[in-house]
Design an enzyme around this catalytic site. Structure first.
Site, PDB file in Angstrom:
ATOM      1  N   CYS A   1      -1.839   4.700  10.142  1.00 30.98           N
ATOM      2  CA  CYS A   1      -0.649   3.893  10.424  1.00 30.98           C
ATOM      3  C   CYS A   1      -1.010   2.522  10.971  1.00 30.98           C
ATOM      4  CB  CYS A   1       0.211   4.527  11.505  1.00 30.98           C
ATOM      5  SG  CYS A   1       0.685   6.185  11.185  1.00 30.98           S
TER       6      CYS A   1
ATOM      7  N   CYS B   1       6.426  -5.942  15.957  1.00 30.83           N
ATOM      8  CA  CYS B   1       6.002  -4.956  16.955  1.00 30.83           C
ATOM      9  C   CYS B   1       4.562  -5.289  17.315  1.00 30.83           C
ATOM     10  CB  CYS B   1       6.141  -3.551  16.397  1.00 30.83           C
ATOM     11  SG  CYS B   1       7.833  -3.221  15.844  1.00 30.83           S
TER      12      CYS B   1
ATOM     13  N   CYS C   1       3.008   8.292   1.690  1.00 33.02           N
ATOM     14  CA  CYS C   1       3.568   7.312   2.611  1.00 33.02           C
ATOM     15  C   CYS C   1       3.739   6.016   1.821  1.00 33.02           C
ATOM     16  CB  CYS C   1       2.588   7.131   3.770  1.00 33.02           C
ATOM     17  SG  CYS C   1       3.023   5.806   4.879  1.00 33.02           S
TER      18      CYS C   1
ATOM     19  N   CYS D   1       1.473  -3.341  15.809  1.00 36.48           N
ATOM     20  CA  CYS D   1       1.448  -3.055  14.364  1.00 36.48           C
ATOM     21  C   CYS D   1       0.846  -4.217  13.587  1.00 36.48           C
ATOM     22  CB  CYS D   1       2.867  -2.787  13.874  1.00 36.48           C
ATOM     23  SG  CYS D   1       2.964  -2.580  12.087  1.00 36.48           S
TER      24      CYS D   1
ATOM     25  N   CYS E   1       6.446  -7.526   7.018  1.00 32.46           N
ATOM     26  CA  CYS E   1       7.600  -7.086   7.810  1.00 32.46           C
ATOM     27  C   CYS E   1       8.058  -8.260   8.656  1.00 32.46           C
ATOM     28  CB  CYS E   1       7.202  -5.914   8.709  1.00 32.46           C
ATOM     29  SG  CYS E   1       8.588  -5.198   9.622  1.00 32.46           S
TER      30      CYS E   1
ATOM     31  N   GLU F   1       0.808  -1.212   0.000  1.00 24.31           N
ATOM     32  CA  GLU F   1       0.000   0.000   0.000  1.00 24.31           C
ATOM     33  C   GLU F   1       0.837   1.256   0.000  1.00 24.31           C
ATOM     34  OE1 GLU F   1      -4.208  -1.221   1.840  1.00 24.31           O
ATOM     35  OE2 GLU F   1      -3.080   0.403   2.721  1.00 24.31           O
TER      36      GLU F   1
ATOM     37  N   ASN G   1      -3.851   3.335  16.327  1.00 26.50           N
ATOM     38  CA  ASN G   1      -4.967   2.921  15.467  1.00 26.50           C
ATOM     39  C   ASN G   1      -5.239   1.448  15.680  1.00 26.50           C
ATOM     40  OD1 ASN G   1      -5.458   5.342  13.849  1.00 26.50           O
ATOM     41  ND2 ASN G   1      -3.338   5.007  13.231  1.00 26.50           N
TER      42      ASN G   1
ATOM     43  N   SER H   1      11.658   5.981   8.125  1.00 30.43           N
ATOM     44  CA  SER H   1      11.327   5.624   9.499  1.00 30.43           C
ATOM     45  C   SER H   1      11.841   4.220   9.804  1.00 30.43           C
ATOM     46  CB  SER H   1       9.803   5.665   9.676  1.00 30.43           C
ATOM     47  OG  SER H   1       9.445   5.190  10.963  1.00 30.43           O
TER      48      SER H   1
ATOM     49  N   GLY I   1       6.709  -2.472   6.140  1.00 27.47           N
ATOM     50  CA  GLY I   1       8.089  -2.946   6.081  1.00 27.47           C
ATOM     51  C   GLY I   1       9.093  -2.107   6.842  1.00 27.47           C
ATOM     52  N   GLU I   2      10.268  -2.701   7.013  1.00 28.73           N
ATOM     53  CA  GLU I   2      11.365  -2.030   7.700  1.00 28.73           C
ATOM     54  C   GLU I   2      12.387  -1.595   6.632  1.00 28.73           C
ATOM     55  OE1 GLU I   2      12.427  -0.782  10.743  1.00 28.73           O
ATOM     56  OE2 GLU I   2      14.029  -0.266   9.377  1.00 28.73           O
TER      57      GLU I   2
ATOM     58  N   SER J   1      11.039   4.975  15.426  1.00 33.45           N
ATOM     59  CA  SER J   1       9.834   4.511  16.126  1.00 33.45           C
ATOM     60  C   SER J   1      10.231   4.155  17.546  1.00 33.45           C
ATOM     61  CB  SER J   1       9.272   3.282  15.409  1.00 33.45           C
ATOM     62  OG  SER J   1       8.840   3.655  14.122  1.00 33.45           O
ATOM     63  N   LEU J   2      10.104   5.111  18.440  1.00 31.63           N
ATOM     64  CA  LEU J   2      10.630   4.931  19.801  1.00 31.63           C
ATOM     65  C   LEU J   2       9.630   4.196  20.699  1.00 31.63           C
ATOM     66  CD1 LEU J   2      13.236   5.726  21.330  1.00 31.63           C
ATOM     67  CD2 LEU J   2      11.928   7.634  22.292  1.00 31.63           C
ATOM     68  N   HIS J   3       8.486   4.800  20.922  1.00 29.49           N
ATOM     69  CA  HIS J   3       7.323   4.183  21.582  1.00 29.49           C
ATOM     70  C   HIS J   3       7.468   3.806  23.055  1.00 29.49           C
ATOM     71  CE1 HIS J   3       5.938   4.274  17.568  1.00 29.49           C
ATOM     72  NE2 HIS J   3       6.464   3.152  17.163  1.00 29.49           N
TER      73      HIS J   3
HETATM   74  N1  SAH Z   1       9.013  -0.262   9.989  1.00 30.59           N
HETATM   75  C1  SAH Z   1       9.233   1.131  10.112  1.00 30.59           C
HETATM   76  C2  SAH Z   1       8.367   1.964   9.191  1.00 30.59           C
HETATM   77  C3  SAH Z   1       6.924   1.564   9.026  1.00 30.59           C
HETATM   78  S1  SAH Z   1       5.859   1.747  10.421  1.00 30.59           S
HETATM   79  C4  SAH Z   1       9.073   1.564  11.543  1.00 30.59           C
HETATM   80  O1  SAH Z   1       8.619   0.780  12.360  1.00 30.59           O
HETATM   81  O2  SAH Z   1       9.437   2.715  11.830  1.00 30.59           O
HETATM   82  C5  SAH Z   1       5.512   3.495  10.447  1.00 30.59           C
HETATM   83  C6  SAH Z   1       5.069   4.025  11.820  1.00 30.59           C
HETATM   84  O3  SAH Z   1       3.724   3.580  12.113  1.00 30.59           O
HETATM   85  C7  SAH Z   1       5.934   3.521  12.951  1.00 30.59           C
HETATM   86  O4  SAH Z   1       6.273   4.549  13.835  1.00 30.59           O
HETATM   87  C8  SAH Z   1       5.048   2.514  13.598  1.00 30.59           C
HETATM   88  O5  SAH Z   1       5.448   2.298  14.900  1.00 30.59           O
HETATM   89  C9  SAH Z   1       3.686   3.157  13.457  1.00 30.59           C
HETATM   90  N2  SAH Z   1       2.558   2.225  13.682  1.00 30.59           N
HETATM   91  C10 SAH Z   1       2.486   0.936  13.382  1.00 30.59           C
HETATM   92  N3  SAH Z   1       1.295   0.415  13.742  1.00 30.59           N
HETATM   93  C11 SAH Z   1       0.594   1.427  14.287  1.00 30.59           C
HETATM   94  C12 SAH Z   1      -0.728   1.516  14.827  1.00 30.59           C
HETATM   95  N4  SAH Z   1      -1.543   0.476  14.870  1.00 30.59           N
HETATM   96  N5  SAH Z   1      -1.134   2.725  15.289  1.00 30.59           N
HETATM   97  C13 SAH Z   1      -0.305   3.792  15.218  1.00 30.59           C
HETATM   98  N6  SAH Z   1       0.933   3.756  14.707  1.00 30.59           N
HETATM   99  C14 SAH Z   1       1.385   2.586  14.249  1.00 30.59           C
HETATM  100 FE1  SF4 Z   2       7.555  -3.698  11.062  1.00 32.90          FE
HETATM  101 FE2  SF4 Z   2       7.512  -1.048  11.590  1.00 32.90          FE
HETATM  102 FE3  SF4 Z   2       5.315  -2.584  11.954  1.00 32.90          FE
HETATM  103 FE4  SF4 Z   2       7.397  -2.853  13.600  1.00 32.90          FE
HETATM  104  S1  SF4 Z   2       6.121  -1.016  13.329  1.00 32.90           S
HETATM  105  S2  SF4 Z   2       6.219  -4.550  12.645  1.00 32.90           S
HETATM  106  S3  SF4 Z   2       9.113  -2.531  12.201  1.00 32.90           S
HETATM  107  S4  SF4 Z   2       6.319  -2.151  10.001  1.00 32.90           S
END
Ligand code: SAH
Ligand code: SF4
Length: 379
Positions: free
Chosen positions: A353, A125, A114, A128, A121, A100, A310, A211, A179-180, A233-235
């Site tokens: 996201c 996480c 985006c 995600c 991936c 996408e 989300n 990212s 993806g990463e 992506s710190l979190h």
């Molecule tokens: N893999 C990379 C880039 C893709 S994810 C990464 O993790 O940075 C892009 C962003 O969306 C990241 O910051 C990820 O943590 C965030 N993300 C993933 N799932 C999400 C969700 N359900 N709600 C909000 N943000 C989310």
């Molecule tokens: Fe992969 Fe980024 Fe999702 Fe983590 S947040 S599973 S690294 S796409």
């Protein structure tokens, strides 16, 4: 018997590959440079989809090119437009292989696209949805570039004259789709070279953000090779929680990640690193964590982006309450970080996201069920 050759598309090709195409089409060596320049502009500046549109290229050469090549983009499986103008493209790259791209208006000078760097991936996480998908493969550079070409086609965003350059719909690119990107750095770097080329799509490298979940060993190379803007992506603000939310943290814990940020080539107050922080109710959203966040980032030229979580079907978390997000944001704001809450966009089409593809998977599952029931009824 006539020989059938499968034609390759020029859309997404590098300059080197297009040079070979020009040579193979019979262009004499001393004209190659000029013809390559023309072809590059038609493909990447004007975004043409037929060889007939290449008016300054002689007809026999156009015919020679068309014999072996097309200008096709990958097919769209689905295109959705949200009430807020967000557009989601589901792109088919092969049987069962889809990625996408999402266009988000009102970002940067105009809007951001985006894009995805992998199908699925390999990281898991826990918040995600992409991480739950079984199938994973790296996208080629061409598959990355054609995501932008598809969006430009759809938004009628190829410049027709020089003045259109100031009013482009897509001014920024973020690698925040599936993806990463740092697990596919070679192709991401090759795609960025095509996208930022001033004779073509011409999106400057300072408007391209990559990212990462924190693949520390690749971060320096990303900066050196691409001069991309970096987002992390710190979190979480401690290793214990981050190990759970972003499991790659077990391999590269916070101290190492933050050191790699301090060492990121080109980071400065004018080119800050974005720290993304997803707001998970009662998990990472306390005042104490907001203060810890600010403390952790001291000395790093940083922006903080708070992302409301989300939810997706079966997701194990809830989004923090709005009041909580605002209080968290206030602590961060007081420490000198501006406008940090990312407004959820395109929620009505599941373009936010981490939700990418979930709706289409659900839809296909229900279509399959219908087909099965129909088959049962017919037998
Ligand atoms: N893999 C990379 C880039 C893709 S994810 C990464 O993790 O940075 C892009 C962003 O969306 C990241 O910051 C990820 O943590 C965030 N993300 C993933 N799932 C999400 C969700 N359900 N709600 C909000 N943000 C989310
Ligand atoms: Fe992969 Fe980024 Fe999702 Fe983590 S947040 S599973 S690294 S796409």
């Amino acid at each position: 018997m006539t020989e059938t050759i499968s034609k390759t598309s020029l859309a997404g090709m590098s300059r080197e590959d297009l040079r070979t195409v020009v040579l193979e089409a019979g262009v004499p060596e001393k004209q190659v440079r000029m013809r390559l320049g023309q072809l590059w502009r038609w493909v990447y500046y004007s975004g043409v989809t037929t060889f007939d549109q290449m008016t300054d290229i002689a007809k026999p050469l156009r015919a020679a090119l068309a014999e072996r090549h097309t200008l096709e983009r990958p097919a769209l499986s689905e295109r959705q437009v949200s009430k807020d103008g967000t557009r989601k493209y589901l792109i088919k790259l092969g049987p069962g292989i889809e990625v996408e791209a999402v266009y988000i208006p009102g970002v940067g000078r105009s809007g951001a696209l985006c894009i995805s760097s992998q199908v699925g991936c390999t990281l898991n996480c826990t918040f995600c949805h992409t991480g739950t998908q079984a199938l994973v493969r790296n996208l080629t550079a061409a598959e990355i570039v054609t995501q932008i070409m598809i969006a430009r086609d759809d938004l009628d965003d190829w410049p027709k004259s020089a003045k259109d350059l100031d009013s482009r719909a897509i001014t920024n690119i973020v690698f925040m789709g599936m993806g990463e990107p740092l697990y596919n750095l070679g192709n991401v770097a090759a795609a960025m070279a095509i996208l930022s080329d001033g004779e073509g799509i011409a999106i400057s490298r300072r408007r391209i953000t990559v990212s990462t979940s924190g693949v520390v060993p690749q971060m320096h190379d990303l900066g050196e090779q691409t001069q991309a803007m970096l987002a992390i992506s710190l979190h979480a603000t401690n290793d214990e929680l981050r190990n759970e939310l972003v499991p790659i943290n077990k391999a590269y814990p916070l101290v190492e990640l933050l050191q790699a940020c301090r060492d990121y080539p080109g980071a400065s107050n004018a080119r800050r690193i974005t720290f993304e922080y997803v707001m998970l109710k009662d998990v990472n959203d306390s005042d104490a964590e907001a203060r810890k966040l600010v403390q952790l980032l001291r000395g790093i030229p940083a922006k903080i982006n708070l992302i409301p979580f989300n939810p997706w079907p079966g997701s194990p978390y809830e989004c923090s309450d709005w009041g909580r997000i605002e209080e968290f944001a206030q602590i961060v704001n007081k420490a000198g970080y501006a406008s940090p809450i990312r407004t959820p966009r395109g929620r009505d089409i599941d373009a936010a996201c981490g939700q990418l593809r979930s709706q289409s998977i659900k839809k296909r599952a229900s279509e399959k069920l219908k087909e099965r029931l129909a088959a049962q009824n017919a037998s």
